[in-house]
Motif scaffolding. Structure first.
Motif, PDB file in Angstrom:
ATOM      1  N   GLY A   1      28.154   2.541 -31.447  1.00 21.33           N
ATOM      2  CA  GLY A   1      27.845   1.198 -31.950  1.00 21.33           C
ATOM      3  C   GLY A   1      28.598   0.128 -31.200  1.00 21.33           C
ATOM      4  N   ARG A   2      29.834   0.403 -30.916  1.00 17.51           N
ATOM      5  CA  ARG A   2      30.640  -0.572 -30.178  1.00 17.51           C
ATOM      6  C   ARG A   2      30.096  -0.764 -28.757  1.00 17.51           C
ATOM      7  N   LEU A   3      29.717   0.337 -28.123  1.00 11.27           N
ATOM      8  CA  LEU A   3      29.152   0.257 -26.779  1.00 11.27           C
ATOM      9  C   LEU A   3      27.828  -0.504 -26.748  1.00 11.27           C
ATOM     10  N   LEU A   4      27.056  -0.365 -27.824  1.00 16.93           N
ATOM     11  CA  LEU A   4      25.774  -1.057 -27.898  1.00 16.93           C
ATOM     12  C   LEU A   4      25.900  -2.484 -28.432  1.00 16.93           C
ATOM     13  N   GLY A   5      27.076  -2.820 -28.931  1.00 15.97           N
ATOM     14  CA  GLY A   5      27.274  -4.159 -29.467  1.00 15.97           C
ATOM     15  C   GLY A   5      26.749  -4.337 -30.877  1.00 15.97           C
ATOM     16  N   HIS A   6      26.643  -3.237 -31.620  1.00 13.38           N
ATOM     17  CA  HIS A   6      26.163  -3.318 -33.001  1.00 13.38           C
ATOM     18  C   HIS A   6      27.273  -3.790 -33.935  1.00 13.38           C
ATOM     19  N   ARG A   7      26.881  -4.500 -34.955  1.00 11.45           N
ATOM     20  CA  ARG A   7      27.847  -4.946 -35.965  1.00 11.45           C
ATOM     21  C   ARG A   7      27.931  -3.986 -37.140  1.00 11.45           C
ATOM     22  N   SER A   8      26.888  -3.170 -37.310  1.00 10.84           N
ATOM     23  CA  SER A   8      26.896  -2.247 -38.448  1.00 10.84           C
ATOM     24  C   SER A   8      26.584  -0.832 -37.980  1.00 10.84           C
TER      25      SER A   8
END
Length: 92
Positions: A54-61
């Motif tokens: 998620g962090r690599l993809l830039g997701h917030r959730s």
């Protein structure tokens, strides 16, 4: 996310460049969105955590990441077999 090593930051507006990149790579039917799903799925099958993906993809959730990261049937089968072996050893 594509990284600009000179600026040490993610590339902005990759969609401006994608048609040219896609054509040069002979990937006429591949969308940027498809690459994100593929990236997340391979990261998951490489045992990367959902938080990291998620962090690599830039997701917030985390729920957004769960929609991206898909496991292949072989990986699911291997995990089930490994869990079965572990339970069998515990019961012996």
């Amino acid at each position: 996310m594509f990284w600009n090593s000179e600026r040490r930051a993610p590339l902005i507006k990759l969609s401006n460049y994608w048609p040219s990149i896609r054509d040069r790579a002979s990937l006429s039917d591949v969308r940027l969105h498809d690459l994100r799903h593929t990236f997340a799925s391979h990261a998951a099958m490489s045992n990367e955590t959902l938080s990291m993906i998620g962090r690599l993809l830039g997701h917030r959730s985390l729920s957004a990441t769960c929609r991206y990261a898909h496991l292949g049937d072989e990986h699911v089968s291997n995990a089930a077999q490994q869990i079965g072996r572990t339970i069998k050893q515990l019961l012996m």
